[in-house]
Design a protein around this motif. Structure first.
Motif, mmCIF file in Angstrom:
data_model
loop_
_atom_site.group_PDB
_atom_site.id
_atom_site.type_symbol
_atom_site.label_atom_id
_atom_site.label_comp_id
_atom_site.label_asym_id
_atom_site.label_seq_id
_atom_site.Cartn_x
_atom_site.Cartn_y
_atom_site.Cartn_z
ATOM 1 N N UNK A 120 -1.152 -22.669 -5.240
ATOM 2 C CA UNK A 120 -1.193 -21.323 -5.770
ATOM 3 C C UNK A 120 -0.579 -21.134 -7.138
ATOM 4 N N UNK A 121 -0.046 -22.216 -7.739
ATOM 5 C CA UNK A 121 0.626 -22.084 -9.036
ATOM 6 C C UNK A 121 -0.327 -22.224 -10.216
ATOM 7 N N UNK A 122 -1.593 -22.489 -9.950
ATOM 8 C CA UNK A 122 -2.605 -22.653 -10.985
ATOM 9 C C UNK A 122 -3.915 -22.074 -10.465
ATOM 10 N N UNK A 123 -4.881 -21.816 -11.352
ATOM 11 C CA UNK A 123 -6.165 -21.283 -10.891
ATOM 12 C C UNK A 123 -6.865 -22.183 -9.885
ATOM 13 N N UNK A 124 -6.696 -23.514 -10.030
ATOM 14 C CA UNK A 124 -7.331 -24.450 -9.107
ATOM 15 C C UNK A 124 -6.562 -25.761 -9.134
ATOM 16 N N UNK A 125 -6.747 -26.603 -8.125
ATOM 17 C CA UNK A 125 -6.067 -27.900 -8.123
ATOM 18 C C UNK A 125 -6.725 -28.855 -9.101
ATOM 19 N N UNK A 126 -6.035 -29.933 -9.399
ATOM 20 C CA UNK A 126 -6.588 -30.949 -10.280
ATOM 21 C C UNK A 126 -5.481 -31.691 -11.000
ATOM 22 N N UNK A 127 -5.833 -32.722 -11.762
ATOM 23 C CA UNK A 127 -4.828 -33.506 -12.483
ATOM 24 C C UNK A 127 -3.970 -32.625 -13.379
ATOM 25 N N UNK A 128 -2.667 -32.781 -13.272
ATOM 26 C CA UNK A 128 -1.719 -31.968 -14.034
ATOM 27 C C UNK A 128 -1.026 -32.842 -15.074
ATOM 28 N N UNK A 129 -1.097 -32.420 -16.320
ATOM 29 C CA UNK A 129 -0.493 -33.171 -17.410
ATOM 30 C C UNK A 129 0.999 -32.859 -17.485
ATOM 31 N N UNK A 130 1.819 -33.905 -17.496
ATOM 32 C CA UNK A 130 3.256 -33.768 -17.716
ATOM 33 C C UNK A 130 3.610 -34.632 -18.924
ATOM 34 N N UNK A 131 4.742 -34.369 -19.578
ATOM 35 C CA UNK A 131 5.130 -35.200 -20.716
ATOM 36 C C UNK A 131 5.133 -36.680 -20.343
ATOM 37 N N UNK A 132 4.616 -37.515 -21.252
ATOM 38 C CA UNK A 132 4.460 -38.940 -20.971
ATOM 39 C C UNK A 132 5.763 -39.590 -20.548
ATOM 40 N N UNK A 133 6.869 -39.167 -21.161
ATOM 41 C CA UNK A 133 8.152 -39.782 -20.838
ATOM 42 C C UNK A 133 8.653 -39.403 -19.451
ATOM 43 N N UNK A 134 8.032 -38.406 -18.824
ATOM 44 C CA UNK A 134 8.448 -37.972 -17.501
ATOM 45 C C UNK A 134 7.603 -38.570 -16.376
ATOM 46 N N UNK A 135 6.423 -39.098 -16.724
ATOM 47 C CA UNK A 135 5.491 -39.539 -15.679
ATOM 48 C C UNK A 135 6.121 -40.595 -14.780
ATOM 49 N N UNK A 136 6.786 -41.590 -15.384
ATOM 50 C CA UNK A 136 7.476 -42.604 -14.587
ATOM 51 C C UNK A 136 8.939 -42.236 -14.365
ATOM 52 N N UNK A 137 9.484 -41.488 -15.274
ATOM 53 C CA UNK A 137 10.920 -41.209 -15.219
ATOM 54 C C UNK A 137 11.345 -40.195 -14.185
ATOM 55 N N UNK A 138 10.402 -39.386 -13.691
ATOM 56 C CA UNK A 138 10.755 -38.373 -12.693
ATOM 57 C C UNK A 138 10.732 -38.984 -11.300
ATOM 58 N N UNK A 139 11.533 -39.979 -11.102
ATOM 59 C CA UNK A 139 11.668 -40.661 -9.818
ATOM 60 C C UNK A 139 12.892 -40.144 -9.093
ATOM 61 N N UNK A 140 12.900 -40.235 -7.782
ATOM 62 C CA UNK A 140 14.038 -39.757 -7.015
ATOM 63 C C UNK A 140 14.128 -40.431 -5.670
ATOM 64 N N UNK A 141 14.937 -39.888 -4.842
ATOM 65 C CA UNK A 141 15.222 -40.448 -3.530
ATOM 66 C C UNK A 141 15.025 -39.391 -2.463
ATOM 67 N N UNK A 142 14.273 -39.741 -1.436
ATOM 68 C CA UNK A 142 14.129 -38.853 -0.281
ATOM 69 C C UNK A 142 14.442 -39.644 0.974
ATOM 70 N N UNK A 143 15.458 -39.238 1.683
ATOM 71 C CA UNK A 143 15.796 -39.847 2.961
ATOM 72 C C UNK A 143 15.525 -38.827 4.056
ATOM 73 N N UNK A 144 14.804 -39.257 5.070
ATOM 74 C CA UNK A 144 14.466 -38.355 6.168
ATOM 75 C C UNK A 144 14.906 -38.981 7.471
ATOM 76 N N UNK A 145 15.727 -38.265 8.233
ATOM 77 C CA UNK A 145 16.211 -38.753 9.519
ATOM 78 C C UNK A 145 15.809 -37.790 10.616
ATOM 79 N N UNK A 146 15.293 -38.337 11.694
ATOM 80 C CA UNK A 146 14.927 -37.514 12.845
ATOM 81 C C UNK A 146 16.042 -37.573 13.876
ATOM 82 N N UNK A 147 16.595 -36.420 14.200
ATOM 83 C CA UNK A 147 17.682 -36.337 15.169
ATOM 84 C C UNK A 147 17.102 -35.860 16.488
ATOM 85 N N UNK A 148 16.986 -36.771 17.444
ATOM 86 C CA UNK A 148 16.302 -36.452 18.700
ATOM 87 C C UNK A 148 16.939 -35.276 19.431
#
Length: 316
Positions: free
Chosen positions: A275-303
């Motif tokens: 909903x943030x754009x008129x339609x979905x599709x390839x989104x251009x981001x600054x070239x220096x951010x394409x690889x640099x916007x990396x992070x960590x996601x840890x997901x744990x399931x607690x029974x």
């Protein structure tokens, strides 16, 4: 706690099936999944995951490699795909296998399928399991995809397999003739799924993977599956169900009862938030951010609490 750490306990969010929780818009190019005692946890490439080192089963999910794409959003999708494989090969423990959740190619051309095959042959994982995306069935209704990657599957490419006590189910929901339309499983596949699950104990951990989300993320953009609720109803009796998909090129998490839903980001290019754009599709981001916007996601399931504890942290 570091100021870059974000902890979100979604057990208190009350998100329904039509809702979603956007955890990270861009956190990397693949996920390492670990199973220990039937409990799944995940970490983005580059994370130091102690759980993976001792887990009974480790696997990697990648998605939406779009080999053949060459537009401003990323004019070197082959490079970012190859980088992903290099990251797989530097993991502290070699994954048991790789799940590719579709859109291997951009135009389903011979040379594009060849390239995908060659790049993934360089991964240390002993096996790769696939499901097709809508880009993989262009022009020939998936005939070439099935010939190359669908041997031994049923119908349009659905199948199941078992690994170390976990039952994996690859579903196909991209055969919809309406451009940009919702995913469809169809009666034949749903009937097969019912039979596939019939003999399993309710204590069996289940992992379902498909290209388009089985839950309704954003119907206006076709980000959901029309008969997904019927498939999910068949899975409700199981104590632990994890549903993985791609297609929307961004990381989202949701939990409902015994089911955890996770969408993977693309190795090729991002798409806008629903909903943030008129339609979905390839989104251009600054070239220096394409690889640099990396992070960590840890997901744990607690029974005991039947919820996910999510911890995000940047690699900056």
């Amino acid at each position: 706690m570091d100021k870059n750490d974000l902890i979100h306990d979604i057990s208190k969010d009350g998100v329904d099936r039509r809702g979603f929780l956007k955890c990270m818009a861009w956190t990397g190019t693949g996920l390492v999944w670990s199973i220990n005692g039937g409990i799944l946890s995940s970490a983005v490439f580059g994370a130091n995951s102690a759980a993976a080192a001792t887990a009974e089963l480790n696997f990697v999910q990648i998605s939406d490699t779009h080999v053949g794409f060459n537009k401003p959003a990323n004019q070197n999708v082959l490079g970012t795909f190859q980088e992903t494989v290099k990251r797989i090969n530097t993991l502290p423990k070699t994954p048991d296998f790789i799940l590719h959740t579709g859109d291997l190619t951009h135009l389903a051309a011979d040379e594009q399928f060849d390239t995908v095959d060659q790049v993934l042959k360089g991964a240390k994982a002993s096996q790769v399991f696939y499901v097709p995306g809508e880009h993989d069935i262009l022009n020939d209704k998936g005939a070439q995809y099935l010939q190359r990657f669908g041997k031994g599957t049923q119908g349009n490419g659905w199948y199941s397999f078992d690994q170390k006590g976990v039952h994996f189910i690859g579903l196909v929901n991209v055969f919809n003739d309406t451009e940009g339309g919702m995913g469809i499983l169809g009666a034949d596949q749903l009937d097969w799924l019912k039979k596939d699950l019939a003999g399993l104990a309710t204590s069996t951990p289940i992992v379902v993977f498909a290209h388009i989300p089985l839950w309704e993320v954003y119907a206006q953009w076709g980000w959901g599956t029309t008969d997904g609720a019927q498939a999910l109803a068949l899975l409700k009796r199981f104590g632990s169900v994890t549903v993985l998909n791609g297609h929307i090129h961004q990381a989202m998490q949701k939990i409902e009862g015994n089911m955890t839903f996770h969408t993977a980001r693309s190795t090729a290019f991002p798409q806008p938030a629903p909903g943030s754009a008129p339609k979905p599709g390839p989104m251009v981001v600054p070239a220096e951010q394409l690889r640099g916007m990396l992070g960590l996601t840890r997901v744990s399931y607690v029974e005991t609490d039947s919820h996910l504890a999510i911890v995000d942290s940047t690699l900056a």
